[in-house]
Design a protein around this motif. Structure first.
Motif, PDB file in Angstrom:
ATOM      1  N   HIS A 278      48.554  57.020  49.969  1.00 10.64           N
ATOM      2  CA  HIS A 278      48.480  55.689  50.581  1.00 10.64           C
ATOM      3  C   HIS A 278      47.464  54.828  49.844  1.00 10.64           C
ATOM      4  O   HIS A 278      47.724  53.678  49.524  1.00 10.64           O
ATOM      5  N   VAL A 279      46.301  55.450  49.604  1.00  9.52           N
ATOM      6  CA  VAL A 279      45.235  54.712  48.919  1.00  9.52           C
ATOM      7  C   VAL A 279      45.727  54.252  47.549  1.00  9.52           C
ATOM      8  O   VAL A 279      45.508  53.118  47.124  1.00  9.52           O
ATOM      9  N   GLN A 280      46.434  55.156  46.903  1.00  8.02           N
ATOM     10  CA  GLN A 280      46.926  54.824  45.567  1.00  8.02           C
ATOM     11  C   GLN A 280      47.939  53.683  45.620  1.00  8.02           C
ATOM     12  O   GLN A 280      47.927  52.786  44.783  1.00  8.02           O
ATOM     13  N   GLU A 281      48.794  53.719  46.638  1.00 10.60           N
ATOM     14  CA  GLU A 281      49.802  52.678  46.792  1.00 10.60           C
ATOM     15  C   GLU A 281      49.125  51.313  46.970  1.00 10.60           C
ATOM     16  O   GLU A 281      49.497  50.322  46.334  1.00 10.60           O
ATOM     17  N   ILE A 282      48.110  51.315  47.824  1.00 10.74           N
ATOM     18  CA  ILE A 282      47.384  50.061  48.065  1.00 10.74           C
ATOM     19  C   ILE A 282      46.708  49.597  46.784  1.00 10.74           C
ATOM     20  O   ILE A 282      46.786  48.431  46.403  1.00 10.74           O
ATOM     21  N   MET A 283      46.062  50.541  46.086  1.00 13.24           N
ATOM     22  CA  MET A 283      45.356  50.195  44.848  1.00 13.24           C
ATOM     23  C   MET A 283      46.291  49.589  43.821  1.00 13.24           C
ATOM     24  O   MET A 283      45.985  48.578  43.193  1.00 13.24           O
ATOM     25  N   ASN A 284      47.442  50.240  43.644  1.00 15.15           N
ATOM     26  CA  ASN A 284      48.389  49.751  42.642  1.00 15.15           C
ATOM     27  C   ASN A 284      48.793  48.324  42.952  1.00 15.15           C
ATOM     28  O   ASN A 284      48.817  47.462  42.080  1.00 15.15           O
ATOM     29  N   PHE A 285      49.081  48.103  44.219  1.00 15.24           N
ATOM     30  CA  PHE A 285      49.543  46.785  44.627  1.00 15.24           C
ATOM     31  C   PHE A 285      48.445  45.735  44.430  1.00 15.24           C
ATOM     32  O   PHE A 285      48.656  44.682  43.840  1.00 15.24           O
ATOM     33  N   VAL A 286      47.255  46.081  44.936  1.00 14.68           N
ATOM     34  CA  VAL A 286      46.163  45.103  44.926  1.00 14.68           C
ATOM     35  C   VAL A 286      45.707  44.779  43.510  1.00 14.68           C
ATOM     36  O   VAL A 286      45.507  43.616  43.154  1.00 14.68           O
ATOM     37  N   THR A 287      45.581  45.811  42.676  1.00  8.86           N
ATOM     38  CA  THR A 287      45.089  45.533  41.319  1.00  8.86           C
ATOM     39  C   THR A 287      46.103  44.732  40.536  1.00  8.86           C
ATOM     40  O   THR A 287      45.751  43.869  39.741  1.00  8.86           O
ATOM     41  N   GLU A 288      47.377  45.001  40.777  1.00  7.43           N
ATOM     42  CA  GLU A 288      48.401  44.252  40.052  1.00  7.43           C
ATOM     43  C   GLU A 288      48.382  42.791  40.448  1.00  7.43           C
ATOM     44  O   GLU A 288      48.594  41.896  39.650  1.00  7.43           O
ATOM     45  N   LYS A 289      48.085  42.566  41.732  1.00  6.91           N
ATOM     46  CA  LYS A 289      48.153  41.207  42.232  1.00  6.91           C
ATOM     47  C   LYS A 289      46.896  40.407  41.935  1.00  6.91           C
ATOM     48  O   LYS A 289      46.967  39.231  41.629  1.00  6.91           O
ATOM     49  N   PHE A 290      45.763  41.032  42.033  1.00  7.66           N
ATOM     50  CA  PHE A 290      44.532  40.233  41.975  1.00  7.66           C
ATOM     51  C   PHE A 290      43.651  40.462  40.756  1.00  7.66           C
ATOM     52  O   PHE A 290      42.696  39.737  40.557  1.00  7.66           O
ATOM     53  N   GLY A 291      43.913  41.479  39.982  1.00  6.31           N
ATOM     54  CA  GLY A 291      43.008  41.679  38.862  1.00  6.31           C
ATOM     55  C   GLY A 291      43.458  42.868  38.049  1.00  6.31           C
ATOM     56  O   GLY A 291      44.630  43.194  38.013  1.00  6.31           O
ATOM     57  N   SER A 292      42.533  43.526  37.399  1.00  7.31           N
ATOM     58  CA  SER A 292      42.939  44.659  36.598  1.00  7.31           C
ATOM     59  C   SER A 292      42.220  45.915  37.096  1.00  7.31           C
ATOM     60  O   SER A 292      41.152  45.850  37.691  1.00  7.31           O
ATOM     61  N   GLY A 382      53.221  32.857  34.351  1.00  5.12           N
ATOM     62  CA  GLY A 382      52.575  33.800  35.245  1.00  5.12           C
ATOM     63  C   GLY A 382      51.131  33.413  35.471  1.00  5.12           C
ATOM     64  O   GLY A 382      50.621  33.460  36.575  1.00  5.12           O
ATOM     65  N   MET A 383      50.519  32.981  34.421  1.00  5.10           N
ATOM     66  CA  MET A 383      49.122  32.581  34.475  1.00  5.10           C
ATOM     67  C   MET A 383      48.945  31.429  35.444  1.00  5.10           C
ATOM     68  O   MET A 383      48.074  31.446  36.289  1.00  5.10           O
ATOM     69  N   ASP A 384      49.820  30.444  35.317  1.00  3.60           N
ATOM     70  CA  ASP A 384      49.734  29.266  36.186  1.00  3.60           C
ATOM     71  C   ASP A 384      49.795  29.677  37.641  1.00  3.60           C
ATOM     72  O   ASP A 384      49.031  29.224  38.472  1.00  3.60           O
ATOM     73  N   GLU A 385      50.742  30.565  37.889  1.00  3.21           N
ATOM     74  CA  GLU A 385      50.995  30.938  39.256  1.00  3.21           C
ATOM     75  C   GLU A 385      49.757  31.540  39.900  1.00  3.21           C
ATOM     76  O   GLU A 385      49.444  31.283  41.032  1.00  3.21           O
ATOM     77  N   GLN A 386      49.082  32.367  39.106  1.00  7.69           N
ATOM     78  CA  GLN A 386      47.966  33.083  39.702  1.00  7.69           C
ATOM     79  C   GLN A 386      46.712  32.238  39.780  1.00  7.69           C
ATOM     80  O   GLN A 386      45.940  32.358  40.712  1.00  7.69           O
ATOM     81  N   ARG A 387      46.527  31.418  38.792  1.00  8.97           N
ATOM     82  CA  ARG A 387      45.277  30.662  38.756  1.00  8.97           C
ATOM     83  C   ARG A 387      45.325  29.408  39.604  1.00  8.97           C
ATOM     84  O   ARG A 387      44.396  28.626  39.598  1.00  8.97           O
ATOM     85  N   GLY A 388      46.400  29.194  40.312  1.00 11.78           N
ATOM     86  CA  GLY A 388      46.495  27.949  41.064  1.00 11.78           C
ATOM     87  C   GLY A 388      47.044  26.892  40.148  1.00 11.78           C
ATOM     88  O   GLY A 388      46.610  26.752  39.011  1.00 11.78           O
ATOM     89  N   PHE A 389      47.987  26.164  40.635  1.00 12.60           N
ATOM     90  CA  PHE A 389      48.772  25.348  39.720  1.00 12.60           C
ATOM     91  C   PHE A 389      47.981  24.271  39.011  1.00 12.60           C
ATOM     92  O   PHE A 389      48.180  24.014  37.839  1.00 12.60           O
ATOM     93  N   PHE A 390      47.052  23.670  39.694  1.00 15.85           N
ATOM     94  CA  PHE A 390      46.359  22.542  39.067  1.00 15.85           C
ATOM     95  C   PHE A 390      44.958  22.902  38.609  1.00 15.85           C
ATOM     96  O   PHE A 390      44.138  22.053  38.336  1.00 15.85           O
TER      97      PHE A 390
END
Lengths: 417, 404
Positions: A278-292, A382-390
């Protein structure tokens, strides 16, 4: 200090409510907080009346000679003078605490004027400062908005993390029939959950603890926007529930928040049935979404009384003026082997965690280390999407307001999805 | 003898780059012979933020256009947009010199150079001097030459922009080996295309709502009397939706195009729309009224912002305008005319390109590029009083400034 003393010394944490709104918030979250060991509460204000009404044990009146025990009347300059005149009191207030949470509203004079000075003094004393800052409604007017904006910038410069809680957004969270008070209780809830989560991984012994110096490493990059998100899951699909809840967390969808962090702290508080996968599942998801993964610190704690429930708290920091760089310059885990062959999964995935980190060692050594992974090349979009559009463009000012911020937020229109 | 000149029109927009190639035959006929469109990169809110990315996609579009035309362009007319554009009004008055009070060409020239002599702040350059009608002893007049009077007056709308921003876009064209013949403000180009002479006489406000910015221009008595840019466009709707509905920009964009509406619908309270719509994982239902509320707030604000502009508001209160025309990509939004009518209190129509335009260029997306070609084609008519083309001089001046 001998070794016994060393063992006994735990991390000391203090929550300081600054100004009227900050005092009230600390009063409200007091019930939840007082049972937590090693956590102290304090209120600071220039207004004697508000302070004497507070049920919190430790209160400090400052600026006695400046405001004579009255409020600042919305003037941050007055707040600043008051704080300046009582630097010793503030010094005593923060002394000996490793971790300080500031709770304030920068829509008022004392919140905007005093809290940057407290943060500054605390940081110079060696404390880690995390500030929860309530932002006034946009429709409260240009003057307040500018003042809040200024104060937020000042705070970002002197704190390790600043988590803005805009009233515009809180309004979106209340149910249609709710009073304004309930909207603030949502903010209280977020503060409580955030503080509790950090407290738990530092002081509760559990699955994967984080020691204070590791926490400090996470905040070694500071000055930029802070990423802060909470997710809760219950029932049969509690992991997926929590991840869905995290993605929809309104705090991650406001212009003042960062979408991707350079350094990331992920706290997981789960029931007894929380497994390593479970922890690994959460980690994979979170790191992919918010950072490295390389720059993520993981903490996981088991709450013995619960099952089928998990709470995720993500806290990330970005460097000031470093909005474009996606990859941070250095990594947190110093012992991480460099240039090892690519492997997508964390090392620990193959073993149960209790085997890997014996309970006694967990506190000293509680950091999960991952092998480096090759990061996907990010396309421009992809970059735009994550960093906020403007994000990369300048502010779009019109009569003091930023037009890039959604109109419905500025106008206080409630959107029910 | 048949002489022909090939001109190109380039609009580097926030969402796409449009290039049209036109052939001017015998200085009388304009044939549109080539077209190239590429999706834009490195441009936000109408301004270039990533030179290399913007350059690449612009070059791709020019290449495609030249290929479809089978000829190379001799020179390019380039559209300008973005918040750096500013305008001011400047007027001048001269006393008619001759003893018989007949206006001579020298009087007109003296007046024009006087009216245009206003100095600019540093690092700014004029893009357009737009002449309004002459006034001879208080009487509005189109051409004062050979008329009798004492005092001759004229006013100019001057549009100026940041030299640095303008040179960025000129560099992109030069990088392809082409010369920029002239810079033209986007709103003027598209405004001219989607309105008729009658509308421009009666007074019309044209809003070109693009992806990153809204360019507006005001015509009255057939002249441009005001223009401007607000850096709010379709991208803002998408961004608002993605924040309000907590989804990514791509899905928000899809939702806007498919289900977006600028007006509120009370009856759709429980009406739901699917975020993706094909039952894939991650799809969820969203209340249609939430979508409409977010879009409505944004567009309402945009319209009110323009209506409340200090130069535009008096025209509304004095009832000097007859209609509002919308163009640009975001004008395709459902219900936008109804919202516009509510805010402006005037008939609001979606602009159409003139009937001489081929059907595949009829979309409002091409208004600006068509306007650029038209401008390049018909420019001479407006420079009857000055021997030399002032605009070309500006470009030359800028080129010297930039060192090529």
């Amino acid at each position: 200090m001998d070794s016994k003393q060393l063992l006994e010394s735990t991390v000391r944490i203090k929550i300081i409510g600054v100004g009227g709104a900050g005092n009230n918030a600390v009063d409200r979250i007091r019930m939840d907080m007082e049972q937590l060991e090693g956590l102290n509460l304090a209120c600071v204000n220039t207004d004697l009346k508000t302070l004497s009404d507070s049920p919190v044990g430790e209160t400090h009146l400052i600026g006695r000679n400046i405001t004579r025990g009255l409020g600042t009347g919305g003037d941050p300059e007055l707040g600043r003078k008051a704080a300046d005149s009582d630097r010793e009191i503030i010094g005593r207030l923060v002394e000996g605490y490793e971790l300080i949470f500031l709770v304030a509203s920068v829509g008022g004079g004392s919140g905007a004027g005093i809290s940057p000075i407290i943060a500054d003094i605390a940081k110079k004393n060696g404390s880690l400062v995390i500030a929860f800052i309530n932002m006034p409604f946009t429709f409260e007017g240009e003057r307040r908005f500018k003042m809040a904006d200024m104060a937020l910038k000042e705070l970002r410069a002197v704190s390790d993390a600043v988590i803005p809680l805009p009233n515009d957004m809180l309004l979106q969270e209340e149910a249609a029939q709710d009073s304004v008070l309930n909207a603030f209780s949502k903010a209280d809830e977020w503060i409580t959950r955030g503080v509790k989560s950090i407290w738990a991984i530092l002081l509760n012994s559990g699955l994967i603890n984080v020691n204070f110096s590791t926490l400090r490493e996470v905040f070694s990059i500071c000055g930029g926007k802070t990423l802060f998100g909470l997710g809760k899951g219950q029932g049969a699909n509690f992991i997926q529930d929590a991840l869905d809840d995290l993605v929809l967390c309104p705090l991650l969808h406001v212009p003042d928040f960062s979408k991707v962090a350079d350094n990331l702290l992920v706290n997981i508080v789960g029931g007894t049935d929380l497994s390593m996968s479970h922890v690994q599942e959460i980690m994979n998801f979170v790191t992919e979404k918010f950072g490295s993964k390389e720059n993520t610190v993981l903490g996981a704690v088991i709450d013995e009384g619960k099952t089928q429930t998990v709470e995720i708290c993500v806290l990330g920091t970005t460097a000031a003026g470093n909005l474009r760089s996606f990859r941070p310059k250095h990594s947190i885990s110093a012992s991480r082997p460099h240039h090892t062959p690519v492997k997508k999964t964390p090392v620990v995935a193959s073993k149960s965690l209790r085997e890997q980190i014996p309970a006694g060692e967990a506190r000293q050594n509680g950091q999960l280390e991952f092998l480096p992974t090759i990061q996907e090349e990010l396309g421009f979009e992809g970059m735009d999407e994550q960093r906020g559009f403007f994000e990369e463009t300048g502010r779009n000012e019109h009569e003091g307001f930023d037009l890039d911020v959604p109109t419905y937020l500025r106008r206080g229109i409630r959107i029910v999805i | 003898m048949v002489t022909s000149k090939i001109i190109g029109a380039v609009e580097i927009g926030t969402s796409k780059v449009v290039v049209l190639i036109g052939e001017i035959v015998n200085e009388k006929t304009l044939n549109i012979v080539g077209m190239g469109v590429s999706s834009s990169r490195g441009v936000k809110k109408g301004e270039i933020i990533d030179f290399n990315a913007a350059s690449d996609c612009t070059h791709a579009a020019i290449m495609a256009a030249e290929e479809s035309a089978g000829v190379r362009a001799d020179a390019v007319y380039l559209a300008q947009s973005g918040c750096h554009l500013e305008t001011f009004f400047n007027d001048a008055e001269v006393t008619v010199k001759s003893s018989d009070n007949i206006v001579h060409r020298s009087d007109v020239r003296r007046l024009l150079s006087e009216a245009k002599s206003k100095q600019l702040p540093e690092y700014r350059a004029i893009i357009h001097h737009i002449r309004n009608g002459f006034i001879l002893d208080g009487m509005p007049i189109d051409d004062p030459e050979h008329m009798e009077g004492h005092k001759l007056r004229v006013g100019y709308w001057n549009i100026h922009g940041s030299v640095q921003k303008m040179s960025d876009s000129i560099h992109i064209i030069n990088g392809f080996g082409l010369q920029v013949e002239d810079l033209i403000v986007s709103s003027l180009a598209s405004g001219k295309m989607v309105t008729t002479d009658e509308e421009r006489k009666a007074g019309v406000l044209v809003l070109d709502i693009g992806s990153g910015s809204t360019d507006f221009v005001l015509f009255k008595n057939g002249y441009v009397v005001y223009s401007g840019v607000v850096a709010v466009g379709g991208d803002h709707i998408t961004n608002d939706l993605s924040i309000g509905l907590r989804t990514n920009a791509k899905l928000a964009e899809m939702l806007k195009v498919k289900n977006g509406k600028a007006t509120l619908e009370p009856k759709s309270k429980n009406d739901k729309v699917m975020l993706i719509g094909d039952l894939t994982i991650g799809d969820r239902s969203i209340s249609r009224s939430a979508v409409c509320q977010i879009i409505n707030a944004r567009m309402d604000e945009l319209f009110k912002l323009i209506r409340g502009d200090k130069h535009i508001a008096p025209l509304f209160s004095n009832r000097e305008l007859a209609s509002v025309v919308l163009t640009g990509g975001a004008s395709k939004l459902n219900g936008i005319e109804d919202l516009g009518e509510k805010v402006f209190g005037l008939p609001v129509i979606k602009g159409e390109n003139p009937s001489w335009v081929a059907s595949d260029l009829a979309s409002p997306d091409f208004s600006t590029a068509l306007g650029l070609l038209y401008f390049g084609f018909s420019y001479k008519d407006e420079s009857q009083f000055t021997e030399q083309r002032k605009q070309t001089k500006l470009i030359r001046g800028m080129k010297q400034l930039l060192g090529f």
